[in-house]
Design an enzyme around this catalytic site. Structure first.
Site, PDB file in Angstrom:
ATOM      1  N   GLU A  93       0.580  -4.342   4.245  1.00 16.52           N
ATOM      2  CA  GLU A  93       0.911  -3.052   3.608  1.00 16.52           C
ATOM      3  C   GLU A  93       0.610  -1.888   4.545  1.00 16.52           C
ATOM      4  O   GLU A  93      -0.531  -1.736   5.000  1.00 16.52           O
ATOM      5  CB  GLU A  93       0.105  -2.908   2.305  1.00 16.52           C
ATOM      6  CG  GLU A  93       0.430  -1.632   1.551  1.00 16.52           C
ATOM      7  CD  GLU A  93      -0.253  -1.549   0.190  1.00 16.52           C
ATOM      8  OE1 GLU A  93      -0.540  -2.602  -0.405  1.00 16.52           O
ATOM      9  OE2 GLU A  93      -0.493  -0.422  -0.251  1.00 16.52           O
ATOM     10  N   LYS A 280      -7.253  -2.464  -7.280  1.00 17.11           N
ATOM     11  CA  LYS A 280      -6.306  -3.007  -6.295  1.00 17.11           C
ATOM     12  C   LYS A 280      -6.474  -2.248  -4.977  1.00 17.11           C
ATOM     13  O   LYS A 280      -6.438  -2.823  -3.889  1.00 17.11           O
ATOM     14  CB  LYS A 280      -4.878  -2.889  -6.844  1.00 17.11           C
ATOM     15  CG  LYS A 280      -3.826  -3.652  -6.046  1.00 17.11           C
ATOM     16  CD  LYS A 280      -3.216  -2.860  -4.918  1.00 17.11           C
ATOM     17  CE  LYS A 280      -2.139  -3.651  -4.196  1.00 17.11           C
ATOM     18  NZ  LYS A 280      -1.553  -2.918  -3.075  1.00 17.11           N
ATOM     19  N   ASP A 296     -12.631 -16.759   2.041  1.00 18.04           N
ATOM     20  CA  ASP A 296     -11.829 -17.214   0.908  1.00 18.04           C
ATOM     21  C   ASP A 296     -11.546 -15.983   0.038  1.00 18.04           C
ATOM     22  O   ASP A 296     -12.328 -15.622  -0.832  1.00 18.04           O
ATOM     23  CB  ASP A 296     -12.619 -18.277   0.128  1.00 18.04           C
ATOM     24  CG  ASP A 296     -11.843 -18.821  -1.061  1.00 18.04           C
ATOM     25  OD1 ASP A 296     -10.837 -18.203  -1.458  1.00 18.04           O
ATOM     26  OD2 ASP A 296     -12.260 -19.864  -1.591  1.00 18.04           O
ATOM     27  N   HIS A 393       2.611   7.545   2.436  1.00 20.12           N
ATOM     28  CA  HIS A 393       3.073   6.157   2.406  1.00 20.12           C
ATOM     29  C   HIS A 393       4.453   6.030   3.033  1.00 20.12           C
ATOM     30  O   HIS A 393       4.714   5.129   3.800  1.00 20.12           O
ATOM     31  CB  HIS A 393       3.176   5.678   0.949  1.00 20.12           C
ATOM     32  CG  HIS A 393       1.974   4.919   0.523  1.00 20.12           C
ATOM     33  ND1 HIS A 393       2.023   3.870  -0.342  1.00 20.12           N
ATOM     34  CD2 HIS A 393       0.684   5.048   0.857  1.00 20.12           C
ATOM     35  CE1 HIS A 393       0.816   3.396  -0.528  1.00 20.12           C
ATOM     36  NE2 HIS A 393      -0.018   4.101   0.179  1.00 20.12           N
TER      37      HIS A 393
HETATM   38  C1  MEV Z   1      -1.668   0.898  -3.387  1.00 17.31           C
HETATM   39  O1  MEV Z   1      -1.616  -0.281  -2.631  1.00 17.31           O
HETATM   40  C2  MEV Z   1      -3.086   1.188  -3.831  1.00 17.31           C
HETATM   41  C3  MEV Z   1      -3.240   2.389  -4.756  1.00 17.31           C
HETATM   42  O2  MEV Z   1      -2.355   2.266  -5.862  1.00 17.31           O
HETATM   43  C4  MEV Z   1      -4.682   2.430  -5.197  1.00 17.31           C
HETATM   44  C5  MEV Z   1      -4.946   3.412  -6.302  1.00 17.31           C
HETATM   45  O3  MEV Z   1      -4.040   3.737  -7.089  1.00 17.31           O
HETATM   46  O4  MEV Z   1      -6.129   3.797  -6.418  1.00 17.31           O
HETATM   47  C6  MEV Z   1      -2.863   3.678  -4.051  1.00 17.31           C
END
Ligand code: MEV
Length: 458
Positions: A93, A280, A296, A393
């Site tokens: 990513e 995430k 792992d 991004h």
């Molecule tokens: C994207 O890979 C991760 C985010 O969505 C994390 C977040 O929303 O805190 C930008």
């Protein structure tokens, strides 16, 4: 912090990484090899040119066909407990490595992250069924506890010699999921200090060895004998404190950025839908360094999310608050990491990656992971709580789009810039540019870089 004889990385050389992102890939490789003193073989192992062989891949998994590559980059500027780290990260990513490096630099400027990690306590579970009266079975297990602990130590002679091994035996009775008329679950926990190992093999072997003894004592039948990935005795924590003024950016005062971060934290605390995405982001950083260092990462992910739900509602692994003109952040999660065993021995790139990190022990490595997770989270919330993430991004995503569209390497940056300026970061649009006469970079002609520059650009 103990000195690391095996370290490749001398933090006094950290200034050589300034402007690192502006170099070409080849220049970066040369610079990293020179700064870290990598041999040609080590450099090749780290960058993948001489990584995993077919033979090793074939020995690692069944039905092997080959190897699968992902980008490896370096997270920079990370300071944890006063020590500087260069962090190898493997991730597909865009923006994760840039985000970690950006936030790490911000935090390093105000003293860096503080972090700590618990002992390597892992839990092995034994599920006992058909044991008769639950409370009598519990009583029998408690009465035999010393015998069971001694037996367990006997099954772990090497670990015990090194100062780890069997720590505690716990017994739990859980309500039957089908209802009270069914047999409750009787679960025995073996708590083991696995020291430098992630511990799955050690603990699974121990659980299997202990099963006949638990059956003998309870008179029941043992079904599952397996490690728990909810490694909640093996937590790592990272913290940072930023005077709000240093957060000033995007034409906004630091207080506004800090408030956006705290609002994001509140949102994640209140709402599992947001907490999942928040976590995430944390795991974007942690998984990347986990893969680079041969961990792992499924176990880490499972543990992190189970821990995030420990209160009965899924919540954020990190929290942020404002107090006295300072933004405070903290992250806590289970981190079952190893510096021995598993792919660590067989994968040549993993060994070099660990050396780049200074050959840390497992607990120090967990501190670095936690700091990387908090840095990633800070970078995400800083943008999300203010200007949003899409602009940044898209600028990074545009580079992969340019590559996918077939741009020559030397024209990728310029084509990406053009796509961003136009606001249409799509492969189809990039291909249109490439087929237009003014952008003959994909057609085997000499690249017309000047024509690729965005209108009005330098
Ligand atoms: C994207 O890979 C991760 C985010 O969505 C994390 C977040 O929303 O805190 C930008």
């Amino acid at each position: 912090m103990a000195a690391h004889d095996d370290s490749l990385w001398d933090p006094s050389k950290s200034s050589v990484f300034s402007g690192f992102y502006k170099l070409t890939l080849e220049e970066r490789r040369r610079r990293v090899a020179a700064v870290l003193g990598l041999s040609a073989e080590e450099a090749g192992a780290l960058t993948g040119e001489q990584g995993l062989t077919d033979e090793v891949a074939n020995a690692m998994v069944e039905n092997a066909l080959g190897r699968f590559s992902l980008p490896l980059g370096l997270g920079l500027h990370l300071k944890v407990n006063g020590r500087d780290y260069v962090v190898p990260m493997v991730i597909e990513e865009p923006s994760v490595i840039a985000a970690v490096s950006f936030a790490a630099k911000l935090v390093a400027g105000v003293g860096g992250f503080q972090a700590e990690a618990d002992e390597a306590l892992m839990i092995g579970q034994l599920q006992v069924a058909r044991y008769g009266d639950p409370w009598q079975a519990v009583e029998r297990l408690h009465a035999a506890k010393e015998e069971l602990l001694t037996l367990a130590r006997g099954f772990l002679p090497h670990l015990t010699q090194r100062g780890g091994g069997m720590r505690e035996l716990e017994v739990r009775v859980l309500p039957a999921p089908e209802g009270p008329e069914h047999e409750p679950l009787l679960v025995v926990h073996l708590v083991v200090d696995t020291l430098e190992a992630m511990g799955a093999n050690l603990v699974n072997t121990l659980a299997e060895n202990m099963a006949p003894h638990v059956e003998r004592i309870t008179g029941g039948r043992v079904y599952l004998r397996i490690l728990s990935n909810l490694a909640d005795r093996r937590l790592a924590r990272a913290r940072c404190a930023l005077p709000e003024a240093v957060l000033e950016d995007f034409g906004l005062p630091g207080e506004d950025i800090a408030e956006g971060i705290v609002q994001a934290s509140r949102f994640a605390q209140a709402d599992p839908y947001r907490a999942a995405t928040h976590n995430k982001g944390v795991m974007n950083g942690i998984d990347a360094v986990a893969i680079a260092t041969g961990q792992d990462w499924r176990a880490i992910e499972a543990g992190a999310h189970a821990y995030a739900a420990r209160a009965g509602q899924y919540g954020p692994l990190s929290r942020w608050k404002r107090d006295g003109g300072v933004l405070w952040g903290e992250l806590e999660l289970p981190l079952a990491l190893g510096t021995v065993g598993g792919p660590l021995k067989v994968h040549p790139g993993v060994q070099v990656a660990l050396r780049v990190l200074g050959s840390p022990k497992a607990r120090e490595l967990a501190c670095v992971f936690a700091a990387v997770g908090l840095a990633q989270n800070l970078a995400a919330l800083r943008a999300l709580g203010s200007v949003g993430i899409q602009k940044g991004h898209m600028a990074l995503h545009a580079r992969s789009v340019a590559v996918s569209a077939g741009a020559r390497p030397e024209a990728v940056e310029a084509l990406a810039a053009l796509l961003v300026t136009e606001g249409e970061v799509r492969v189809e649009r990039a291909q249109e540019f490439l087929t237009e006469e003014r952008v003959a970079v994909g057609a085997g002609e000499a690249p017309t870089l000047a024509s690729l520059k965005p209108p009005g650009g330098e």
